[in-house]
Design a protein around this motif. Structure first.
Motif: not given
Length: 241
Positions: A40-50
C-alpha cells in the motif's frame, strides 16, 4: 506456508481475531499485514491484493480467510498510523502558540502523506464500513482535535476567520495529487505548495514566511512527463534551471 486451522464461516478467522488463531495462522496474519503495509505504501490502497499475498508468501485464499474484504485489511494496516495522525493534533494543541501549532500540524500531516502512498489515500478517503471501525474512530478523534486547534488559532487573529475545517481535506487532496504526480522525486514542490497554502490560510501579509526554493525546471519537467502533463509539441512548461 500451509495453514492447519480449520475455517468456520462466521468464526474467529472471518473476523481476523488474532488471539484464537493457531500459531501458523497468526504468523500468516502478521505477514499479510506487514506485506500490505509495504504494498500500500508503494502503490496505494487500491493495489491488487494478489500483490499483497505474493509478498506475504501466502495464497490469495489464505489472505481472504484472514481478511474477507479490503476494508478489514486497510483497518489492520492503518488504524495505528491513523492513531499517530490523531496524536499530531494532540501535540499541536499542546504548543504554547496555537498558530505555530497549526502551521506545524499542516507541515507534519503533509509529510506523513508524502512518506506513504497508502496513508496518503487513507487521509483523503472515508471508510464508513464497520469493517474499518478502528480506522474511523481514530479519524473522528483527529478531526475533533484539529477543530479545537483551528478554533484556538482563530482566536489569536493569525488564522483567517473564514478558514473552514473542510479546507483541510481540500489541502490533503491537492497535496496528494502533487505527491502522486512527482513520486516524491521533487520534494521542493511539496514544501513550496504547503508554504503557499499556509500563507493563504494566514490572516495577513505580515505573517508570511519565506517560501522554500522552487524545484529545478528539469526535475519538474521530468515529474510532469511521468504524470502525462507535458505539452506534446515540445514547448517548455517551465523555465531553465
Amino acid at each position: 506456508m500451509v495453514e492447519t486451522e480449520a475455517h468456520v464461516p462466521g468464526g474467529p478467522a472471518d473476523r481476523g481475531s488474532a488471539p484464537s488463531l493457531r500459531s501458523d495462522a497468526a504468523r500468516n496474519r502478521a505477514s499479510i499485514v506487514a506485506a500490505a503495509a509495504a504494498v500500500f505504501a508503494e502503490q496505494g490502497i487500491e493495489a491488487p491484493l494478489t500483490d499483497v499475498a505474493r509478498r506475504a508468501g501466502v495464497g490469495i485464499a489464505t489472505l481472504y480467510r484472514r481478511f474477507p474484504d479490503r476494508d478489514r485489511l486497510i483497518d489492520a494496516v492503518f488504524a495505528g498510523k491513523m492513531g499517530d495522525y490523531a496524536g499530531v493534533a494532540d501535540d499541536a494543541l499542546a504548543m504554547a502558540d496555537p498558530w505555530t501549532g497549526f502551521c506545524w500540524y499542516v507541515h507534519t500531516v503533509c509529510a506523513m502523506q508524502s512518506a506513504d502512498h497508502g496513508f496518503m489515500n487513507v487521509l483523503s478517503t472515508r471508510f464508513p464500513s464497520e469493517n474499518a471501525a478502528a480506522l474511523e474512530a481514530q479519524r473522528v478523534r483527529a478531526f475533533r482535535g484539529f477543530n479545537r486547534l483551528v478554533a484556538l488559532a482563530k482566536k489569536t487573529g493569525r488564522l483567517r476567520a473564514d478558514f473552514s475545517d473542510r479546507d483541510l481535506p481540500m489541502l490533503l487532496m491537492a497535496h496528494a495529487g502533487i505527491v502522486e504526480a512527482t513520486g516524491n522525486t521533487v520534494p521542493e514542490l511539496s514544501a513550496r505548495f504547503v508554504a503557499y497554502m499556509i500563507e493563504a490560510f494566514s490572516a495577513g501579509p505580515d505573517l508570511r514566511a519565506a517560501l522554500p526554493n522552487p524545484p529545478r525546471a528539469s526535475a519538474l519537467q521530468a515529474a510532469m512527463a511521468r504524470s502525462g502533463n507535458c505539452i506534446s509539441d515540445g514547448a517548455p512548461t517551465a523555465g531553465p534551471d
